[in-house]
Scaffold this motif. Sequence first.
Motif, PDB file in Angstrom:
ATOM      1  N   ASP A 174       9.779   5.320 -12.910  1.00 59.22           N
ATOM      2  CA  ASP A 174       9.653   4.124 -13.618  1.00 59.22           C
ATOM      3  C   ASP A 174       9.689   2.850 -12.688  1.00 59.22           C
ATOM      4  O   ASP A 174       9.324   1.733 -12.855  1.00 59.22           O
ATOM      5  CB  ASP A 174      10.532   4.202 -14.740  1.00 59.22           C
ATOM      6  N   SER A 175      10.518   3.380 -11.784  1.00 59.09           N
ATOM      7  CA  SER A 175      11.053   2.226 -10.707  1.00 59.09           C
ATOM      8  C   SER A 175       9.713   1.611  -9.998  1.00 59.09           C
ATOM      9  O   SER A 175      10.041   0.400  -9.427  1.00 59.09           O
ATOM     10  CB  SER A 175      12.339   2.581  -9.898  1.00 59.09           C
ATOM     11  N   VAL A 176       8.762   2.365  -9.985  1.00 60.06           N
ATOM     12  CA  VAL A 176       7.561   1.735  -9.492  1.00 60.06           C
ATOM     13  C   VAL A 176       7.347   0.488  -9.734  1.00 60.06           C
ATOM     14  O   VAL A 176       6.708  -0.407  -9.137  1.00 60.06           O
ATOM     15  CB  VAL A 176       6.428   2.908  -9.485  1.00 60.06           C
ATOM     16  N   GLY A 177       7.519   0.178 -11.273  1.00 60.73           N
ATOM     17  CA  GLY A 177       6.998  -1.082 -11.856  1.00 60.73           C
ATOM     18  C   GLY A 177       7.661  -2.189 -11.152  1.00 60.73           C
ATOM     19  O   GLY A 177       7.442  -3.389 -11.296  1.00 60.73           O
ATOM     20  N   THR A 178       8.824  -2.135 -10.408  1.00 61.90           N
ATOM     21  CA  THR A 178       9.609  -3.038  -9.660  1.00 61.90           C
ATOM     22  C   THR A 178       9.027  -3.379  -8.507  1.00 61.90           C
ATOM     23  O   THR A 178       9.438  -4.355  -7.692  1.00 61.90           O
ATOM     24  CB  THR A 178      10.801  -2.988  -9.648  1.00 61.90           C
ATOM     25  N   MET A 179       7.845  -2.732  -7.990  1.00 58.93           N
ATOM     26  CA  MET A 179       7.427  -3.007  -6.552  1.00 58.93           C
ATOM     27  C   MET A 179       6.263  -3.766  -6.824  1.00 58.93           C
ATOM     28  O   MET A 179       4.867  -3.693  -6.711  1.00 58.93           O
ATOM     29  CB  MET A 179       6.721  -1.553  -5.954  1.00 58.93           C
ATOM     30  N   ILE A 180       6.485  -5.052  -6.990  1.00 59.16           N
ATOM     31  CA  ILE A 180       5.697  -6.057  -7.458  1.00 59.16           C
ATOM     32  C   ILE A 180       4.545  -6.559  -6.416  1.00 59.16           C
ATOM     33  O   ILE A 180       3.482  -7.149  -6.791  1.00 59.16           O
ATOM     34  CB  ILE A 180       6.403  -7.285  -7.758  1.00 59.16           C
ATOM     35  N   ALA A 181       4.707  -6.058  -5.087  1.00 56.74           N
ATOM     36  CA  ALA A 181       3.606  -6.679  -4.288  1.00 56.74           C
ATOM     37  C   ALA A 181       2.480  -5.642  -3.962  1.00 56.74           C
ATOM     38  O   ALA A 181       1.441  -5.894  -3.475  1.00 56.74           O
ATOM     39  CB  ALA A 181       4.063  -6.760  -2.821  1.00 56.74           C
ATOM     40  N   LEU A 182       2.613  -4.380  -4.662  1.00 57.52           N
ATOM     41  CA  LEU A 182       1.523  -3.238  -4.680  1.00 57.52           C
ATOM     42  C   LEU A 182       0.323  -3.810  -4.953  1.00 57.52           C
ATOM     43  O   LEU A 182       0.110  -4.250  -6.157  1.00 57.52           O
ATOM     44  CB  LEU A 182       2.153  -2.038  -5.355  1.00 57.52           C
ATOM     45  N   THR A 183      -0.682  -3.532  -4.191  1.00 61.03           N
ATOM     46  CA  THR A 183      -2.238  -3.787  -4.357  1.00 61.03           C
ATOM     47  C   THR A 183      -3.010  -2.346  -4.471  1.00 61.03           C
ATOM     48  O   THR A 183      -3.807  -2.363  -5.214  1.00 61.03           O
ATOM     49  CB  THR A 183      -2.814  -4.547  -3.467  1.00 61.03           C
ATOM     50  N   ASP A 184      -2.387  -1.587  -3.661  1.00 57.45           N
ATOM     51  CA  ASP A 184      -3.391  -0.038  -3.586  1.00 57.45           C
ATOM     52  C   ASP A 184      -2.344   0.939  -3.723  1.00 57.45           C
ATOM     53  O   ASP A 184      -1.358   1.045  -3.350  1.00 57.45           O
ATOM     54  CB  ASP A 184      -3.960   0.163  -2.178  1.00 57.45           C
ATOM     55  N   ILE A 185      -2.666   1.904  -4.561  1.00 58.85           N
ATOM     56  CA  ILE A 185      -1.757   3.102  -4.759  1.00 58.85           C
ATOM     57  C   ILE A 185      -2.574   4.421  -4.905  1.00 58.85           C
ATOM     58  O   ILE A 185      -3.672   4.338  -5.636  1.00 58.85           O
ATOM     59  CB  ILE A 185      -0.943   3.268  -6.168  1.00 58.85           C
ATOM     60  N   ASP A 186      -2.581   5.187  -4.067  1.00 61.73           N
ATOM     61  CA  ASP A 186      -3.417   6.702  -3.954  1.00 61.73           C
ATOM     62  C   ASP A 186      -2.543   7.680  -4.231  1.00 61.73           C
ATOM     63  O   ASP A 186      -1.510   8.084  -3.597  1.00 61.73           O
ATOM     64  CB  ASP A 186      -3.966   6.621  -2.463  1.00 61.73           C
ATOM     65  N   LEU A 187      -2.905   8.061  -5.272  1.00 59.98           N
ATOM     66  CA  LEU A 187      -2.284   9.402  -6.048  1.00 59.98           C
ATOM     67  C   LEU A 187      -3.143  10.448  -6.153  1.00 59.98           C
ATOM     68  O   LEU A 187      -2.774  11.633  -6.987  1.00 59.98           O
ATOM     69  CB  LEU A 187      -1.490   9.007  -7.280  1.00 59.98           C
ATOM     70  N   ARG A 188      -4.019  10.803  -5.407  1.00 60.16           N
ATOM     71  CA  ARG A 188      -5.022  11.587  -5.666  1.00 60.16           C
ATOM     72  C   ARG A 188      -4.487  13.131  -5.263  1.00 60.16           C
ATOM     73  O   ARG A 188      -3.595  13.242  -4.461  1.00 60.16           O
ATOM     74  CB  ARG A 188      -6.376  11.765  -4.567  1.00 60.16           C
ATOM     75  N   ALA A 189      -5.034  13.977  -5.902  1.00 57.41           N
ATOM     76  CA  ALA A 189      -4.577  15.556  -5.407  1.00 57.41           C
ATOM     77  C   ALA A 189      -3.228  15.600  -5.608  1.00 57.41           C
ATOM     78  O   ALA A 189      -2.643  16.416  -4.740  1.00 57.41           O
ATOM     79  CB  ALA A 189      -5.007  15.852  -4.147  1.00 57.41           C
ATOM     80  N   GLU A 227       0.808  -1.218  -0.055  1.00 54.85           N
ATOM     81  CA  GLU A 227       0.049  -0.153   0.003  1.00 54.85           C
ATOM     82  C   GLU A 227       0.849   1.403  -0.028  1.00 54.85           C
ATOM     83  O   GLU A 227       1.834   1.361   0.801  1.00 54.85           O
ATOM     84  CB  GLU A 227      -0.988   0.043   1.107  1.00 54.85           C
ATOM     85  N   LEU A 228       0.513   1.900  -0.998  1.00 56.86           N
ATOM     86  CA  LEU A 228       1.459   3.257  -1.005  1.00 56.86           C
ATOM     87  C   LEU A 228       0.388   4.496  -1.146  1.00 56.86           C
ATOM     88  O   LEU A 228      -0.345   4.544  -2.033  1.00 56.86           O
ATOM     89  CB  LEU A 228       2.374   3.309  -2.353  1.00 56.86           C
ATOM     90  N   ASP A 229       0.450   5.553  -0.191  1.00 57.50           N
ATOM     91  CA  ASP A 229      -0.700   6.401  -0.077  1.00 57.50           C
ATOM     92  C   ASP A 229       0.278   7.826  -0.343  1.00 57.50           C
ATOM     93  O   ASP A 229       1.135   8.105   0.567  1.00 57.50           O
ATOM     94  CB  ASP A 229      -1.188   6.382   1.060  1.00 57.50           C
ATOM     95  N   CYS A 230       0.284   8.313  -1.503  1.00 60.77           N
ATOM     96  CA  CYS A 230       0.849   9.578  -1.833  1.00 60.77           C
ATOM     97  C   CYS A 230      -0.050  11.009  -1.936  1.00 60.77           C
ATOM     98  O   CYS A 230       0.120  11.638  -2.406  1.00 60.77           O
ATOM     99  CB  CYS A 230       1.675   9.748  -2.949  1.00 60.77           C
ATOM    100  N   ARG A 231      -1.585  10.756  -1.467  1.00 62.63           N
ATOM    101  CA  ARG A 231      -2.147  11.636  -1.601  1.00 62.63           C
ATOM    102  C   ARG A 231      -2.105  13.225  -1.290  1.00 62.63           C
ATOM    103  O   ARG A 231      -1.274  13.286  -0.222  1.00 62.63           O
ATOM    104  CB  ARG A 231      -3.895  11.244  -1.023  1.00 62.63           C
ATOM    105  N   ASN A 232      -2.415  14.014  -2.029  1.00 62.60           N
ATOM    106  CA  ASN A 232      -2.362  15.587  -1.467  1.00 62.60           C
ATOM    107  C   ASN A 232      -0.913  15.852  -1.461  1.00 62.60           C
ATOM    108  O   ASN A 232      -0.332  16.240  -0.316  1.00 62.60           O
ATOM    109  CB  ASN A 232      -2.901  15.858  -0.344  1.00 62.60           C
ATOM    110  N   ASN A 233      -0.029  15.716  -2.672  1.00 62.11           N
ATOM    111  CA  ASN A 233       1.532  16.384  -2.563  1.00 62.11           C
ATOM    112  C   ASN A 233       1.596  17.170  -3.721  1.00 62.11           C
ATOM    113  O   ASN A 233       0.760  17.799  -4.261  1.00 62.11           O
ATOM    114  CB  ASN A 233       2.141  14.981  -2.490  1.00 62.11           C
ATOM    115  N   MET A 234       2.557  17.057  -4.195  1.00 59.96           N
ATOM    116  CA  MET A 234       2.896  18.186  -5.347  1.00 59.96           C
ATOM    117  C   MET A 234       3.556  17.276  -6.294  1.00 59.96           C
ATOM    118  O   MET A 234       4.586  17.857  -7.246  1.00 59.96           O
ATOM    119  CB  MET A 234       3.875  19.284  -4.898  1.00 59.96           C
ATOM    120  N   LEU A 235       3.391  15.948  -6.452  1.00 61.91           N
ATOM    121  CA  LEU A 235       4.002  15.013  -7.475  1.00 61.91           C
ATOM    122  C   LEU A 235       3.728  15.361  -8.763  1.00 61.91           C
ATOM    123  O   LEU A 235       2.635  15.474  -9.234  1.00 61.91           O
ATOM    124  CB  LEU A 235       3.828  13.481  -7.175  1.00 61.91           C
TER     125      LEU A 235
END
Length: 343
Positions: free
Chosen positions: A283-298, A270-278
């Motif tokens: 590209d390296s996120v593609g190697t995070m093979i166990a990820l089930t939930d990503i929150d990139l809102r706002a 689980e990766l929660d980056c909501r409400n940042n300035m991204l």
Amino acid sequence: MCETVPTHEASVITSLGLPTSATFPVDLSSVRVENGHITGISAVDCQFSLIPAEIGDLTHLRVLNLMHNHLTDMPSSLWSLSHLDTLNLGENHLTQLSEHVHRLQNLKFLYVHDNQLYALPESIVQLTALQVLDLSTNQLSDIPVGFDTLIDLKFLYVSHNNLRHMPETVMDARGLIYLNMTHNHIDHIPSSIENLSLLHELRVYNNQLMYLPDAIGELSQLRELHLMHNHLTTLPQSIGNLTRLRKLFLRDNHLAVLPQAIGHLNSLTELDCRNNMLRKIPDSVGTMIALTDIDLRANRLTGLPDALLALSHLQKLDLRWNAFIDTPPIVGKLRERGCSVFV
């Protein structure tokens, strides 16, 4: 079921006003009796404003739960209960904890949360059997030195206080597996955090953190890292060393980029980056093979890397409130394989 206990022990229960029965002045749902002696009392939400000095007569007492009453002080006789291993004084009106607390040498669990403590007695570090210490929701601005003596301490709660720094003494409690220091005014984590090599969960959200030390990468056993509601602008590359990390919560910070090293977090689910300035995701996120939930809102994303398609376990991707002109092409592909994507 009723048991006979010595008259002087029974009279203490009567003086507390706990429920009674005909054959024995104790309701066993509130009192534990073993081998003819009272060994446990649970008097939660009983409107107590005073505990009688006779509590010290319960010399076999091991568990005392006085949570959610109106207590402002404790009788000195309490500190003579040498067999006590659990003491819960949470949710009262205590303004101080006695220096004599160190007499409770068998104490393993101490809860003084939700009181009005401005300071702790220095003798608290003499409670060398402590495994759980809950100091949350008080008015503490510092912690006594000497936590290196608390070799069995596993859980430490210091949330909702007035700490402006993370006390170095806490870094001496090397047996900690859980540390909660949320809702304070902490502006940095010391490099000595590396001492807490057994830590499984670190909660420091709702503080004023500007950065993380490189030493955060030494927490090799860490499973959860909660950093929400701070002032972080970057993450150190060393965060990629946290290969056992499963949950990373970064919402409500000021992150403009994520380090490439984040791709080494191949246990993260689980990766929660909501409400940042991204503005982009590495590209390296593609190697995070166990990820089930990503929150990139706002955030300020205008595109997504194709590397996200490598995340075969991804179940939910939230992209709402970003800067996309058009829906990123990979959204359709992710949806086709059953991933819920919100744009």
